[in-house]
Structure formats: C-alpha cells, structure tokens
Design a protein around this motif. Structure first.
Motif, PDB file in Angstrom:
ATOM      1  N   UNK A  92       0.842  -1.199   0.000  1.00 45.20           N
ATOM      2  CA  UNK A  92       0.000   0.000   0.000  1.00 45.20           C
ATOM      3  C   UNK A  92       0.877   1.248   0.000  1.00 45.20           C
ATOM      4  N   UNK A  93       1.940   1.222   0.771  1.00 46.17           N
ATOM      5  CA  UNK A  93       2.848   2.374   0.828  1.00 46.17           C
ATOM      6  C   UNK A  93       3.465   2.647  -0.541  1.00 46.17           C
ATOM      7  N   UNK A  94       3.916   1.605  -1.228  1.00 50.68           N
ATOM      8  CA  UNK A  94       4.511   1.809  -2.551  1.00 50.68           C
ATOM      9  C   UNK A  94       3.468   2.282  -3.558  1.00 50.68           C
ATOM     10  N   UNK A  95       2.248   1.811  -3.395  1.00 51.70           N
ATOM     11  CA  UNK A  95       1.161   2.260  -4.261  1.00 51.70           C
ATOM     12  C   UNK A  95       0.878   3.741  -4.046  1.00 51.70           C
ATOM     13  N   UNK A 140      -1.745  11.222  -5.543  1.00 57.36           N
ATOM     14  CA  UNK A 140      -2.965  12.026  -5.592  1.00 57.36           C
ATOM     15  C   UNK A 140      -4.218  11.236  -5.238  1.00 57.36           C
ATOM     16  N   UNK A 141      -4.118   9.914  -5.260  1.00 60.06           N
ATOM     17  CA  UNK A 141      -5.294   9.085  -5.001  1.00 60.06           C
ATOM     18  C   UNK A 141      -5.405   8.740  -3.518  1.00 60.06           C
ATOM     19  N   UNK A 142      -6.621   8.640  -3.039  1.00 56.52           N
ATOM     20  CA  UNK A 142      -6.893   8.258  -1.654  1.00 56.52           C
ATOM     21  C   UNK A 142      -7.030   6.739  -1.595  1.00 56.52           C
ATOM     22  N   UNK A 143      -5.897   6.049  -1.507  1.00 59.06           N
ATOM     23  CA  UNK A 143      -5.906   4.595  -1.557  1.00 59.06           C
ATOM     24  C   UNK A 143      -6.597   3.967  -0.358  1.00 59.06           C
ATOM     25  N   UNK A 144      -6.608   4.636   0.779  1.00 57.79           N
ATOM     26  CA  UNK A 144      -7.324   4.088   1.933  1.00 57.79           C
ATOM     27  C   UNK A 144      -8.806   3.917   1.594  1.00 57.79           C
ATOM     28  N   UNK A 145      -9.385   4.930   0.987  1.00 58.15           N
ATOM     29  CA  UNK A 145     -10.800   4.863   0.599  1.00 58.15           C
ATOM     30  C   UNK A 145     -11.006   3.870  -0.547  1.00 58.15           C
ATOM     31  N   UNK A 146     -10.113   3.882  -1.521  1.00 54.85           N
ATOM     32  CA  UNK A 146     -10.253   2.988  -2.676  1.00 54.85           C
ATOM     33  C   UNK A 146     -10.169   1.534  -2.243  1.00 54.85           C
ATOM     34  N   UNK A 147      -9.194   1.219  -1.384  1.00 54.12           N
ATOM     35  CA  UNK A 147      -9.042  -0.162  -0.938  1.00 54.12           C
ATOM     36  C   UNK A 147     -10.192  -0.616  -0.053  1.00 54.12           C
ATOM     37  N   UNK A 148     -10.812   0.329   0.621  1.00 56.57           N
ATOM     38  CA  UNK A 148     -12.008  -0.006   1.403  1.00 56.57           C
ATOM     39  C   UNK A 148     -13.157  -0.401   0.473  1.00 56.57           C
ATOM     40  N   UNK A 190      -3.454  -7.987  -5.231  1.00 54.38           N
ATOM     41  CA  UNK A 190      -2.450  -7.659  -6.245  1.00 54.38           C
ATOM     42  C   UNK A 190      -1.085  -7.656  -5.575  1.00 54.38           C
ATOM     43  N   UNK A 191      -0.176  -8.481  -6.086  1.00 60.04           N
ATOM     44  CA  UNK A 191       1.119  -8.690  -5.436  1.00 60.04           C
ATOM     45  C   UNK A 191       2.044  -7.483  -5.505  1.00 60.04           C
ATOM     46  N   UNK A 192       2.018  -6.737  -6.590  1.00 59.13           N
ATOM     47  CA  UNK A 192       2.885  -5.562  -6.717  1.00 59.13           C
ATOM     48  C   UNK A 192       2.102  -4.441  -7.404  1.00 59.13           C
ATOM     49  N   UNK A 193       1.225  -3.776  -6.649  1.00 56.57           N
ATOM     50  CA  UNK A 193       0.360  -2.772  -7.272  1.00 56.57           C
ATOM     51  C   UNK A 193       1.126  -1.594  -7.874  1.00 56.57           C
ATOM     52  N   UNK A 194       2.233  -1.199  -7.272  1.00 58.56           N
ATOM     53  CA  UNK A 194       3.011  -0.086  -7.831  1.00 58.56           C
ATOM     54  C   UNK A 194       3.568  -0.461  -9.200  1.00 58.56           C
ATOM     55  N   UNK A 195       4.019  -1.698  -9.343  1.00 59.49           N
ATOM     56  CA  UNK A 195       4.518  -2.162 -10.646  1.00 59.49           C
ATOM     57  C   UNK A 195       3.377  -2.201 -11.658  1.00 59.49           C
TER      58      UNK A 195
END
Length: 100
Positions: free
Chosen positions: A12-15, A21-29, A37-42
C-alpha cells in the motif's frame, strides 16, 4: 487475505508513492480485491507503459480495478480454478496440489 500485514502495508505504501494524488485508503475499502495484487506499484507503471501520454492516476481514480488488468501468469489472483500452479498440476494429473 493471507499475507503478512507488514507485506500488505509495504504494498500500500509503494502504491501511495506511485500515485500520491489518489486516496488509496478509501479505494481499498471500496475495492478490497485489490489487496490481492502482489505488486500494485509495478502494475501502475505497467499501465503507464500501456497508455503513454495518458493520466494513469486519473484512470485509476475512475476505475481502480484497472490494477488487476495487467496481471499475468503467476501474479494472477486465484479464482474458481485455483492458482496457476494448481491448474497446471490438475492438467498434469497430479491428484493433490498444495492449496486444494
């Protein structure tokens, strides 16, 4: 979700670093399947390569499940047919595969 929480936190941190700019906490919820997804940043970088000149961050903001569209082979999420290794074992006639 069977991964160690530290591993998930690192993903999550690498993502978040890749698309700040994206609110990944809300998106992942809203889209918990993305935790698989094993490597979301990739995957974000892969999407950027597939859509040169386009704003991948905006694309993901509109359709977060795009992260899953660039998975392949061993990185794919296990669905009804099992993991890639389980499917290969079944094809080869191996009666038991780890995870079945």
């Amino acid at each position: 979700l069977l991964d160690d929480l530290d591993v998930v936190a690192a993903r999550v941190s690498s993502l978040k670093e890749e698309t700040p700019k994206l609110n990944w906490d809300a998106i992942l919820t809203d889209f918990p399947a993305l935790f698989e997804v094993k490597d979301p940043a990739a995957n974000v970088r892969e999407l950027a390569g597939k859509f040169p000149g386009q704003d991948v961050t905006a694309m993901l903001g509109r359709q977060p499940l795009l992260l899953m569209s660039v998975q392949s082979r061993g990185d794919m999420i296990s669905y009804d047919n099992g993991s890639l290794q389980q499917v290969k074992d079944t094809i080869r006639g191996v009666g038991t595969s780890e995870g079945w």
